[in-house]
Write a protein that holds these residues in place. Structure first.
Motif, PDB file in Angstrom:
ATOM      1  N   GLY A 129      20.095   0.713 -13.061  1.00 45.89           N
ATOM      2  CA  GLY A 129      19.939  -0.379 -12.105  1.00 45.89           C
ATOM      3  C   GLY A 129      21.078  -1.382 -12.183  1.00 45.89           C
ATOM      4  O   GLY A 129      21.562  -1.877 -11.156  1.00 45.89           O
ATOM      5  N   ALA A 133      23.714  -2.479  -9.336  1.00 47.27           N
ATOM      6  CA  ALA A 133      23.840  -3.897  -8.972  1.00 47.27           C
ATOM      7  C   ALA A 133      25.295  -4.349  -9.062  1.00 47.27           C
ATOM      8  O   ALA A 133      25.768  -5.126  -8.219  1.00 47.27           O
ATOM      9  CB  ALA A 133      22.951  -4.746  -9.877  1.00 47.27           C
ATOM     10  N   LEU A 145      19.562  -8.379  -3.369  1.00 52.08           N
ATOM     11  CA  LEU A 145      19.393  -6.939  -3.585  1.00 52.08           C
ATOM     12  C   LEU A 145      18.309  -6.735  -4.631  1.00 52.08           C
ATOM     13  O   LEU A 145      18.355  -7.331  -5.710  1.00 52.08           O
ATOM     14  CB  LEU A 145      20.716  -6.313  -4.055  1.00 52.08           C
ATOM     15  CG  LEU A 145      20.760  -4.781  -4.095  1.00 52.08           C
ATOM     16  CD1 LEU A 145      20.848  -4.223  -2.681  1.00 52.08           C
ATOM     17  CD2 LEU A 145      21.956  -4.305  -4.904  1.00 52.08           C
ATOM     18  N   ARG A 146      17.348  -5.920  -4.287  1.00 48.68           N
ATOM     19  CA  ARG A 146      16.290  -5.558  -5.230  1.00 48.68           C
ATOM     20  C   ARG A 146      16.347  -4.053  -5.482  1.00 48.68           C
ATOM     21  O   ARG A 146      16.374  -3.273  -4.531  1.00 48.68           O
ATOM     22  CB  ARG A 146      14.916  -5.953  -4.692  1.00 48.68           C
ATOM     23  CG  ARG A 146      14.701  -7.442  -4.532  1.00 48.68           C
ATOM     24  CD  ARG A 146      13.237  -7.742  -4.245  1.00 48.68           C
ATOM     25  NE  ARG A 146      13.005  -9.156  -4.013  1.00 48.68           N
ATOM     26  CZ  ARG A 146      12.958  -9.728  -2.825  1.00 48.68           C
ATOM     27  NH1 ARG A 146      13.129  -8.979  -1.743  1.00 48.68           N
ATOM     28  NH2 ARG A 146      12.753 -11.016  -2.692  1.00 48.68           N
ATOM     29  N   ILE A 147      16.349  -3.687  -6.742  1.00 52.38           N
ATOM     30  CA  ILE A 147      16.443  -2.274  -7.119  1.00 52.38           C
ATOM     31  C   ILE A 147      15.247  -1.920  -7.988  1.00 52.38           C
ATOM     32  O   ILE A 147      14.992  -2.574  -9.004  1.00 52.38           O
ATOM     33  CB  ILE A 147      17.754  -1.991  -7.897  1.00 52.38           C
ATOM     34  CG1 ILE A 147      18.966  -2.400  -7.068  1.00 52.38           C
ATOM     35  CG2 ILE A 147      17.851  -0.527  -8.278  1.00 52.38           C
ATOM     36  CD1 ILE A 147      20.277  -2.279  -7.816  1.00 52.38           C
ATOM     37  N   VAL A 156      16.109   0.754  -3.041  1.00 50.34           N
ATOM     38  CA  VAL A 156      16.961  -0.430  -2.930  1.00 50.34           C
ATOM     39  C   VAL A 156      16.580  -1.175  -1.657  1.00 50.34           C
ATOM     40  O   VAL A 156      16.588  -0.594  -0.566  1.00 50.34           O
ATOM     41  CB  VAL A 156      18.454  -0.052  -2.907  1.00 50.34           C
ATOM     42  CG1 VAL A 156      19.311  -1.304  -2.770  1.00 50.34           C
ATOM     43  CG2 VAL A 156      18.831   0.722  -4.169  1.00 50.34           C
ATOM     44  N   LEU A 158      17.711  -4.473   0.501  1.00 50.93           N
ATOM     45  CA  LEU A 158      18.773  -5.462   0.613  1.00 50.93           C
ATOM     46  C   LEU A 158      18.459  -6.450   1.728  1.00 50.93           C
ATOM     47  O   LEU A 158      17.799  -6.106   2.716  1.00 50.93           O
ATOM     48  CB  LEU A 158      20.125  -4.792   0.839  1.00 50.93           C
ATOM     49  CG  LEU A 158      20.332  -3.966   2.123  1.00 50.93           C
ATOM     50  CD1 LEU A 158      20.881  -4.834   3.253  1.00 50.93           C
ATOM     51  CD2 LEU A 158      21.288  -2.814   1.868  1.00 50.93           C
ATOM     52  N   GLN A 168      24.187   2.500   1.228  1.00 52.15           N
ATOM     53  CA  GLN A 168      23.639   3.712   0.629  1.00 52.15           C
ATOM     54  C   GLN A 168      24.746   4.672   0.225  1.00 52.15           C
ATOM     55  O   GLN A 168      24.676   5.307  -0.825  1.00 52.15           O
ATOM     56  CB  GLN A 168      22.676   4.400   1.602  1.00 52.15           C
ATOM     57  CG  GLN A 168      22.108   5.716   1.055  1.00 52.15           C
ATOM     58  CD  GLN A 168      20.873   6.154   1.805  1.00 52.15           C
ATOM     59  OE1 GLN A 168      20.006   5.351   2.114  1.00 52.15           O
ATOM     60  NE2 GLN A 168      20.790   7.430   2.085  1.00 52.15           N
ATOM     61  N   LEU A 171      26.377   3.219  -2.979  1.00 49.73           N
ATOM     62  CA  LEU A 171      25.508   3.337  -4.149  1.00 49.73           C
ATOM     63  C   LEU A 171      25.269   4.795  -4.524  1.00 49.73           C
ATOM     64  O   LEU A 171      25.090   5.115  -5.698  1.00 49.73           O
ATOM     65  CB  LEU A 171      24.171   2.639  -3.877  1.00 49.73           C
ATOM     66  CG  LEU A 171      24.240   1.123  -3.651  1.00 49.73           C
ATOM     67  CD1 LEU A 171      22.845   0.545  -3.517  1.00 49.73           C
ATOM     68  CD2 LEU A 171      24.993   0.441  -4.778  1.00 49.73           C
ATOM     69  N   VAL A 188      17.792   3.363   0.548  1.00 57.61           N
ATOM     70  CA  VAL A 188      18.279   2.009   0.798  1.00 57.61           C
ATOM     71  C   VAL A 188      17.704   1.516   2.121  1.00 57.61           C
ATOM     72  O   VAL A 188      17.849   2.181   3.153  1.00 57.61           O
ATOM     73  CB  VAL A 188      19.819   1.960   0.840  1.00 57.61           C
ATOM     74  CG1 VAL A 188      20.298   0.546   1.139  1.00 57.61           C
ATOM     75  CG2 VAL A 188      20.398   2.455  -0.471  1.00 57.61           C
ATOM     76  N   PRO A 200      21.047 -10.235  -7.290  1.00 56.72           N
ATOM     77  CA  PRO A 200      20.404  -8.932  -7.402  1.00 56.72           C
ATOM     78  C   PRO A 200      19.294  -8.952  -8.438  1.00 56.72           C
ATOM     79  O   PRO A 200      19.357  -9.668  -9.429  1.00 56.72           O
ATOM     80  CB  PRO A 200      21.556  -8.010  -7.835  1.00 56.72           C
ATOM     81  CG  PRO A 200      22.511  -8.912  -8.540  1.00 56.72           C
ATOM     82  CD  PRO A 200      22.407 -10.236  -7.862  1.00 56.72           C
TER      83      PRO A 200
END
Length: 206
Positions: A129, A133, A145-147, A156, A158, A168, A171, A188, A200
């Motif tokens: 992660g 990030a 951004l959340r993972i 993910v 965003l 995407q 990443l 994503v 993030p």
């Protein structure tokens, strides 16, 4: 799939794309798994024996001597009897051990990497992660951004003006650098909401 051959924002892509096939690698097991398996086996055997004897009595057969003796002991012994206290203490100790096994952290957060000869290694899901990030931190248009990483998928979310398809792709390239034995699927998605400056966030799902 979009007209340009790129995956749509809601589509999922594998981290390795058309790379090497998945290897059959066993996930690391915590020592508590062995203890839990032994305890479950013992309890299953005892419960099976008790259930068999109850069914046999219901069918007209005499009760087993061991069950009749246990029932007699439970009916005649007082609570201050030494062996009753020892048994109660052992039950409390066993319950405490089982509770600790249930609450202790396991090894589910570790993901195995591809083996090189006889050498095997694992990587923490939180580490993956943080790699994603860091890669996303260099992209434009991402306010938040959340993972979330599970054992099979990376989700993910965003917030910002960035194109989810482009994010995407970036990443996915970063995730492909992690040589996992079982590549994770990447998803994503853009979500409306929070304002800029939140930074993030990395999470792990079970």
């Amino acid at each position: 799939m979009s007209a340009g051959g790129e995956p749509a924002p809601g589509e999922e892509a594998t981290a390795a794309g058309d790379g090497p096939p998945r290897e059959k690698v066993r996930r690391p097991r915590a020592p508590r798994a062995v203890v839990a398996a032994l305890v479950a086996t013992v309890l299953l055997v005892l419960a099976g024996a008790l259930l068999y004897d109850v069914i046999a009595v219901r069918a007209g057969y005499p009760t087993r001597r061991w069950r009749a003796r246990i029932a007699d002991e439970l009916a005649t012994r007082h609570l201050d009897y030494l062996w009753a206290l020892v048994g109660a203490g052992a039950a409390v100790l066993l319950g405490g051990v089982l509770l600790w096994l249930a609450l202790a952290p396991g090894l589910g957060r570790w993901l195995p990497l591809r083996r090189h000869g006889d050498t095997g290694a694992v990587i923490d899901r939180a580490g993956i992660g943080h790699l994603l990030a860091d890669r996303a931190a260099g992209l434009q248009g991402i306010d938040q951004l959340r993972i979330r990483i599970s054992r099979r998928r990376v989700r993910v979310t965003l917030i910002g003006a960035a194109d989810p398809v482009s994010v995407q792709r970036q990443l996915r390239d970063e995730l492909a650098r992690v040589t996992l034995a079982r590549p994770l699927r990447l998803d994503v998605r853009a979500a409306p909401g929070a304002g800029p400056g939140a930074g993030p966030g990395v999470g792990a799902a079970g």
